[in-house]
Design a protein around this motif. Sequence first.
Motif, PDB file in Angstrom:
ATOM      1  N   GLY A 312       0.088   8.958 -10.807  1.00  0.00           N
ATOM      2  CA  GLY A 312       1.262   8.291 -10.222  1.00  0.00           C
ATOM      3  C   GLY A 312       1.103   7.973  -8.749  1.00  0.00           C
ATOM      4  N   ILE A 313      -0.105   7.569  -8.376  1.00  0.00           N
ATOM      5  CA  ILE A 313      -0.366   7.234  -6.967  1.00  0.00           C
ATOM      6  C   ILE A 313      -0.149   5.726  -6.747  1.00  0.00           C
ATOM      7  N   THR A 314       0.442   5.386  -5.613  1.00  0.00           N
ATOM      8  CA  THR A 314       0.514   3.982  -5.199  1.00  0.00           C
ATOM      9  C   THR A 314      -0.311   3.864  -3.924  1.00  0.00           C
ATOM     10  N   LEU A 315      -1.093   2.798  -3.899  1.00  0.00           N
ATOM     11  CA  LEU A 315      -1.893   2.549  -2.700  1.00  0.00           C
ATOM     12  C   LEU A 315      -1.125   1.521  -1.872  1.00  0.00           C
ATOM     13  N   VAL A 316      -0.702   1.915  -0.685  1.00  0.00           N
ATOM     14  CA  VAL A 316       0.102   0.992   0.123  1.00  0.00           C
ATOM     15  C   VAL A 316      -0.748   0.510   1.289  1.00  0.00           C
ATOM     16  N   GLN A 317      -0.868  -0.821   1.365  1.00  0.00           N
ATOM     17  CA  GLN A 317      -1.649  -1.394   2.460  1.00  0.00           C
ATOM     18  C   GLN A 317      -0.720  -2.193   3.383  1.00  0.00           C
ATOM     19  N   ALA A 318      -0.751  -1.861   4.669  1.00  0.00           N
ATOM     20  CA  ALA A 318       0.014  -2.624   5.657  1.00  0.00           C
ATOM     21  C   ALA A 318      -1.000  -3.419   6.464  1.00  0.00           C
ATOM     22  N   SER A 319      -0.823  -4.756   6.515  1.00  0.00           N
ATOM     23  CA  SER A 319      -1.834  -5.541   7.240  1.00  0.00           C
ATOM     24  C   SER A 319      -1.218  -6.736   7.947  1.00  0.00           C
ATOM     25  N   THR A 320      -1.933  -7.241   8.941  1.00  0.00           N
ATOM     26  CA  THR A 320      -1.517  -8.484   9.589  1.00  0.00           C
ATOM     27  C   THR A 320      -2.739  -9.394   9.644  1.00  0.00           C
ATOM     28  N   ALA A 321      -2.481 -10.698   9.764  1.00  0.00           N
ATOM     29  CA  ALA A 321      -3.597 -11.637   9.829  1.00  0.00           C
ATOM     30  C   ALA A 321      -4.324 -11.457  11.161  1.00  0.00           C
ATOM     31  N   ARG A 322      -3.541 -11.298  12.234  1.00  0.00           N
ATOM     32  CA  ARG A 322      -4.179 -11.162  13.549  1.00  0.00           C
ATOM     33  C   ARG A 322      -4.473  -9.687  13.829  1.00  0.00           C
ATOM     34  N   SER A 323      -5.303  -9.524  14.830  1.00  0.00           N
ATOM     35  CA  SER A 323      -5.641  -8.162  15.196  1.00  0.00           C
ATOM     36  C   SER A 323      -4.455  -7.517  15.916  1.00  0.00           C
ATOM     37  N   PHE A 324      -4.120  -6.324  15.585  1.00  0.00           N
ATOM     38  CA  PHE A 324      -3.038  -5.624  16.273  1.00  0.00           C
ATOM     39  C   PHE A 324      -3.535  -4.218  16.589  1.00  0.00           C
ATOM     40  N   ARG A 325      -2.663  -3.389  17.129  1.00  0.00           N
ATOM     41  CA  ARG A 325      -3.125  -2.049  17.455  1.00  0.00           C
ATOM     42  C   ARG A 325      -2.881  -1.151  16.258  1.00  0.00           C
ATOM     43  N   PRO A 326      -3.891  -1.026  15.381  1.00  0.00           N
ATOM     44  CA  PRO A 326      -3.640  -0.300  14.131  1.00  0.00           C
ATOM     45  C   PRO A 326      -3.235   1.145  14.362  1.00  0.00           C
ATOM     46  N   THR A 327      -3.670   1.730  15.495  1.00  0.00           N
ATOM     47  CA  THR A 327      -3.302   3.142  15.693  1.00  0.00           C
ATOM     48  C   THR A 327      -1.798   3.276  15.859  1.00  0.00           C
ATOM     49  N   GLY A 328      -1.189   2.275  16.526  1.00  0.00           N
ATOM     50  CA  GLY A 328       0.272   2.316  16.695  1.00  0.00           C
ATOM     51  C   GLY A 328       0.959   2.258  15.352  1.00  0.00           C
ATOM     52  N   LEU A 329       0.511   1.306  14.506  1.00  0.00           N
ATOM     53  CA  LEU A 329       1.133   1.167  13.183  1.00  0.00           C
ATOM     54  C   LEU A 329       0.880   2.424  12.357  1.00  0.00           C
TER      55      LEU A 329
END
Length: 466
Positions: A312-329
Amino acid sequence: MIVMKFGGTSVEDAQAIRRLVNLVRERLWQQPVIVSSAMAKVTDTLLQATSTAASGNEPATLELLERLESRHIATAHDLLRDCSQTEADISALFAELRPLLSAICALREATPRLSDRIASFGERLATVLVSAALRESGVNAALIDARECIVTDDHFTCAAPLMDASNQRLSARLIPLLEAKRVPVLGGFIAATAQGQTTTLGRGGSDLTAALVGGALDAERVEIWTDVDGIRSTDPRLYGHTRHIESISFQEAAELAQLGAKVLHPSTLIPAMEKNIPVYVLNSRNPLHPGTCVRTECPGDDGVKAIAVKHGITLVQASTARSFRPTGLASEMFSFLEADGCLPDIASIGQTSVTVTVDNKEVVARLTKQFEKRVNIKAENSKALISLVAEGIRQIVGLPVQVLLALDGIEVWMSSPGASQRSFSFVISEKDVPEVVRRLHELLLEDNCSLLAANAEQSVAHAAVV
Ligand code: ADP
Ligand code: ASP
Ligand code: MG
């Protein structure tokens, strides 16, 4: 003293409760405290009744309740010579439960707090039967309401025990009974806040109750009586040729439980580990089997110990087209998940995306709602997390390569070594689980397995030279 905890299948009917009585009688000289789960499937039915009531369907709710009541009464008749008092106790509990569900039907809403109150009836009913059966067999059992002994925070449905208050209440309540040569019987899983609101310790939480009792009373050992011959090399429901694990360290067993092996509740080992109390996992249907001992030190077996599967695992991916500060997200997502009590088992952070595993559909919905306005959210359902567990897994020579070769043709969605360095996990589709478990078990856990930890190889080489 010792703690004997009986899971749902070990109290599922009169025959199972008779087996429990025999096991307790054999250990009377060791001063047992008994912790019982609800009868098998009863918690599920109570939670189903809660959601049926919240949908406003009163007839269906009442039908579920009637079935539950008849099952408990029929068990009392089957189990006891004189069941009039027990029948009255069971009816009184249902008389308390019915208005709660009617209120939910009327409001069409079930809060987590109400859900816990309703779920608590499973253990309260089972302990009425267990204590009556023990008394009828001549054991001086004392039925104790666990909610008077175990104090938790108010995180309803998954409350965390407050250790000092719980230790103090458990000792105050149970030690005088043991001194009076009585056998206390408590429901697992259920507890209360300091203000007396009923809480539960999360699904499967009776194991934790047992460990809390053991820790508070400095038990000689905690026995977890279940329906399998101890902890096996993987879930026997998934694979027919599992291996017996004679002993396992607290850390490895905790890792297995955390990564999905349902045989122990993930927090169970913390109180036992702190006091160094061995935990035995035993089969109530096959009590002569030695089961598994979970303890501090265990003789080094340097290969993979077991394969855990979390469904019962869901893989959730949060992404943007442009580069952002992934550590913040990533930090925002982690804070959000932590506040919801659902930290991911594994995660991956890249330049433009953050991917996490989430094992709760409601949390996925809340996470999506929170972040979808700012980033693209993609949720892949029907996944499973497979984890290989071993002390010093990084030292096992050739493990990643062998595993990847064994997974030929299987889609692996994400993989990661565990932060604890005791596991290596990867995400696959749920449909591939049986095949993957079979291949990995054959590769890593059967007699011809050649993958050993580097230090084991060295010591073998050293022994050969000497
Ligand atoms: P109980 O009701 O006694 O608490 P559970 O259903 O919670 O029992 O846990 C026992 C089940 O755990 C077994 O029936 C088995 O399917 C499952 N399980 C998962 N992984 C393992 C494992 N590695 N070894 C043994 N059992 C496992
Ligand atoms: N009865 C509870 C459950 O089914 C707790 C337990 O069995 O450990 O989750
Ligand atoms: Mg369990």
